[in-house]
Design a protein around this motif. Structure first.
Motif, PDB file in Angstrom:
ATOM      1  N   ARG A   1      28.784  28.395  37.557  1.00  0.00           N
ATOM      2  CA  ARG A   1      28.709  29.174  38.805  1.00  0.00           C
ATOM      3  C   ARG A   1      27.774  30.372  38.644  1.00  0.00           C
ATOM      4  NH1 ARG A   1      34.281  27.725  38.927  1.00  0.00           N
ATOM      5  NH2 ARG A   1      34.871  29.692  37.966  1.00  0.00           N
TER       6      ARG A   1
ATOM      7  N   GLY B   1      36.902  31.968  42.226  1.00  0.00           N
ATOM      8  CA  GLY B   1      35.624  32.097  41.539  1.00  0.00           C
ATOM      9  C   GLY B   1      34.506  32.510  42.476  1.00  0.00           C
ATOM     10  N   LEU B   2      33.333  32.753  41.900  1.00  0.00           N
ATOM     11  CA  LEU B   2      32.174  33.229  42.651  1.00  0.00           C
ATOM     12  C   LEU B   2      31.467  32.061  43.321  1.00  0.00           C
ATOM     13  CD1 LEU B   2      30.276  35.646  43.269  1.00  0.00           C
ATOM     14  CD2 LEU B   2      29.045  35.066  41.176  1.00  0.00           C
TER      15      LEU B   2
ATOM     16  N   ASP C   1      33.055  36.469  39.109  1.00  0.00           N
ATOM     17  CA  ASP C   1      33.607  35.119  39.072  1.00  0.00           C
ATOM     18  C   ASP C   1      35.038  35.124  38.555  1.00  0.00           C
ATOM     19  OD1 ASP C   1      33.077  32.129  39.146  1.00  0.00           O
ATOM     20  OD2 ASP C   1      33.783  32.395  37.086  1.00  0.00           O
TER      21      ASP C   1
ATOM     22  N   ALA D   1      32.776  28.089  35.078  1.00  0.00           N
ATOM     23  CA  ALA D   1      32.499  29.508  35.293  1.00  0.00           C
ATOM     24  C   ALA D   1      31.061  29.811  34.893  1.00  0.00           C
ATOM     25  CB  ALA D   1      33.477  30.381  34.500  1.00  0.00           C
TER      26      ALA D   1
END
Lengths: 347, 347, 347, 347
Positions: free
Chosen positions: D320, D185-186, D179, D317
């Motif tokens: 996610r 980001g992931l 991420d 974060a």
């Protein structure tokens, strides 16, 4: 045809086939003949490399005007006689390592070749590997700075040789590489060897060879037939960077470390008074081409003949290595450091 | 209380805190005092190890009947005076390596301790690691056969020390380990050292130390402050098996190779006539316990005192290592092999 | 002559030469013919392997009574027709992997060979390496205990193949090895594949293949053409010991770890309630003979024919691998796990 | 004082002490309190980190105006209640991973923090290691080109956890790193997980997690408690270069390979028609500073609060990562790929 040089391989034993194969595949050479007292062995080799003629007679080879050069892959004690005859016949000569069985004879070979105006080259094969060529170039370009130490380890489980000790069997590799990459060649001020024969085989099976090099540097080789693990590691420590060649790591054969002791802005007095600091920088591993070393070696032999210049591994290189081996032998016998006899001007 | 021994740590600098922490946690010891001329440093250490009393006075420590032993972690040149005073006061003494600054003084310390009937121990810490203990046991059990060679490499980027060269800084580790595992201890017939100081620091920064051992074996140590790569490899080549200790590979620290040159049913004459064959057998890596070396070291100190026996690393062990270091220094100066002065009966 | 079997190699492209060379050197075989539509290619190969006759005609080969068997090294889509014709002619058949281009055709080949009473063998070369043979034997002897997981990584920078994806190019190696070492062969309950084609080449270049195996075990293969580092690692986790095969470490190809999670005397309830402990034991690396895998493979082919038994890698083995590849293809397309069609009784 | 922020550590168990130590040593923070229902444990910790006050009451902490932030190191199921109370009290909040026990609760935490204008940060510790920071920067600078695949292996012999499976125990590390380094980001399009519980412990002990990423890339993590060998390898394959992070090789933790499949001047049609070639360039290993990750993490927490900006590892974060873990759980249960619920705008 007019663009190629004719060559005969003398000696069809262990190494001769490798030479013959590379001469055969080179665009610079015509493999004209295989010469061996054992005609069956010569024949067998010839049949695998395009069927050049075979002969047991060196005189026959030397009388052949189509032959510009001979490659000598016979036992070391025969190098002198064969090379001197070839030089006298005006042939260019490539000799397997070691150059000769004594430095004195080696010196005579170099002088004879010079006098006759023919090329005398030593087959220091390792010097034509991509790893050593790259190391040479990096040093020449000043990337490593001044050489501080060279440390070579060449150990594995090896057969005890019937006629030579571990120094004469393995150290020529290390010494020829050091000679090739050191600016000015290998010219130690003193050589100290210690060896061991713990199995009572009559010759050293484990050997350590230290060399005091000009400028305070040191060279060292550890050669060993008795190690269960195989190591081929060659380190060149420089004042700017250090290069490590690990020949058993094909994915990263050469690593250049931007690490070292930092002496910037330090006077001698400060260095001895306070701790010297060190820096840790990046590591870089150059990509190396895939190319057989002997291909480059036979190419260099042809180029040197044509250009009338010394080959990169000339007779003097062979002589310097031989001198160190002789000094090591003397050191082993006396238990003290020995100074190799001077070879004349290093290349 | 009656089951524990009282100890004072003398010297609160680099190593003293490690000793203090291990004495504090040991069920065999009571840490009674920290002694250092720099009282602030002593205080700071004491506050981290259970607050024993602090004192700048060695006499104060030696007069304390609750203190059975002192552990000396001061500079080498002070070991003699401190240890002799402690021995005179009837205290048992643990000394950091090297035992003393000269072999002569070390010898006097050993003799004084013997005469006084107190225990004199040297802190050869590495000998109490699981790797060295296992190596010792395997050799003692005959697993490796006769020792043929020992090769130690201890190199990394290290700070150039202001007062000692790389031999005196690093080689005591290698020598103390060799002394511990060799049956009869380290008693070389000759010592040859070569070193280099290519940075003009006033002392060797790269060193090679060769030792001819009884029975034709050889010991060698490569110590180096200038290497960008860190290597800690110790090889014991035996007539039956070979052990490799790679201290930087925690997943397989010790490997025992059932490989070697095969001499079965071969006479000396045959060995020199024909190639010696070799065998490739299995490799075995013993599991090692996780245990801090100093824990075992302080335990051994207590046991030796209580049982009135020599510790595993006694004054003689320290003296043997010191003798080799002195012979190395002489060899460096003279350029030839030196014979270490005899230490008396090896343990 | 009467003691050897006659063989023809069909297909002189990439792999055919390796087969031809091994048949030529085997004491069990006479290499009678090379068959390839490209006669020049057949000729070139024949000249290097003792000059058997060459022919572009399969019928010609199948009509030759001196030929007992054919080895098929042609593209996968041609395997079915060639093998079926050979079986009909009463010839024994060795087929390169994969057995056929569809499992259905592969199944027909197995049935035809059985009905005709000839030997159908698949060239799962890796199964005849010393590493896999040793792994098989250790599992069979119960050394590893029950198999818990198998994890294979086969990655490097490889050429993107024009006709197959990375699963069909590389995974047959991993699957054939798993099939060989698993008691009962490879018979997953479900196959899940995920792949990526980040370069838009039209086929997966990075692939992950998961297999739920009977008894709760799992098999996994990571195959990858885009990795700059080469890894060939195969792990067999067992309830007693775990075996790691690192094919790029010739000095220690196979390591057997006596380590694992310890379940002794633990009930299911306890296991889920408390942490399971683990033990760290010794590591052992068996010595492996040096022998080319194909030498053993052609030997097994001869032995199976003579003894009228199934070869160790028979048609069913080829069929099981093919079924998993087909299930992987279906999983890739559907984004969910697939159950491979049953192959009949696993060997 | 006026320049520092006050913090309380909530939870004095496994990870709390690491947080407390780093807050104590940071120039940006004042460690004001340790809060734990187990007062003895809180006391013991406080005595090692400068003796802040201890309290069993969260209300007490939240009522303290000297406390600007709390760091939550309690079990995951308690994160929601603690964080929501702290946000309501106007405190900034650092939460251990995972953000919460469900994505729904995590989402509520993010929204509440945004609404209240306080900083919510997740302790993705690995993102503050020098290796990950360097990887992030190289990707951001375009050094690797477009990301093609990310492959992470995190395996060793680990304790089977009583409450979570191997995915929830280990994969948060891999996912948080992905991420952090992936631009945007992931945000996988699909998640496929397969796991095995061959020891019947009631939870997966071996796990494979595949993620289809936007643009055709793939992410994969292999997490495993049963591996006798420890591997921590993280590969980021890019269209220009590939980065390999081997966390167990301190001498060369990060290597950047200038190798890859070469698509220069190739149309899509050509790529599918012919083999894609590849190039072998240099390898480069950047030097990394030595700095504890948590030092940088607490520094970033302070900076984000002061600058009124999102921290580098913010609540999103954490969310996610949590979403992927939930999708993996669903995939495990269903045997098919799952699409993680959208998290809103990726950072």
């Amino acid at each position: 045809m007019s663009n190629t040089l004719g060559v005969a391989v003398v000696g069809a034993g262990y190494w001769g086939p490798n030479l013959a194969r590379n001469f055969q595949h080179s665009e610079h050479w015509r493999l004209e003949a295989i010469c061996d007292l054992d005609l069956g062995r010569a024949q067998a080799l010839a049949s695998r490399v395009g069927s050049p003629r075979v002969t047991p007679s060196l005189d026959d080879v030397l009388a052949d005007p189509a032959i510009d050069a001979i490659a000598v892959a016979t036992p070391a004690r025969t190098h002198y006689d064969i090379a001197m005859a070839a030089i006298a016949a005006g042939k260019n000569v490539l000799v397997e390592k070691p150059l000769a069985d004594t430095a004195e004879r080696g010196r005579a070979m170099v002088q004879a070749a010079d006098a006759a105006g023919v090329t005398l080259m030593i087959d220091h094969t390792f010097c034509y590997t991509q790893a050593v060529l790259k190391t040479h170039d990096l040093i020449e370009a000043g990337e490593l700075g001044e050489i501080l130490y060279i440390d070579s380890v060449r150990i594995n489980l090896g057969l005890v040789q019937p006629d030579v000790d571990v120094f004469w069997d393995l150290a020529p590799h290390d010494l020829s590489i050091m000679d090739f990459i050191l600016p000015g060649g290998l010219a130690p001020l003193a050589v100290t060897a210690t060896g061991a024969d713990p199995l009572d085989t009559g010759r050293a099976c484990v050997g350590y060879l230290s060399m005091n090099l000009p400028g305070g540097a040191v060279g060292h080789a550890h050669v060993n037939w008795l190690s269960p693990t195989k190591i081929r590691q060659f380190v060149v420590g420089g004042s700017r960077k250090t290069l490590v060649w690990d020949d058993l790591n094909p994915q990263q054969r050469i690593s250049v470390y931007d690490r070292g002791v930092d002496l910037a802005a330090k006077t001698l007095e400060e260095r001895t008074r306070v701790n010297v600091s060190y820096r840790i920088g990046d590591t870089w591993s150059p990509a190396l081409k895939e190319r057989e070393a002997l291909t480059g070696m036979v190419e260099e032999f042809a180029a040197a003949i044509r250009e009338g210049r010394r080959p990169r591994t000339d007779g003097d290189a062979g002589l310097r290595v031989l001198s160190v081996l002789e000094a090591a032998r003397a050191s082993l016998a006396s238990g003290r450091a020995h100074v190799p006899e001077l070879v004349g001007e290093p290349a």
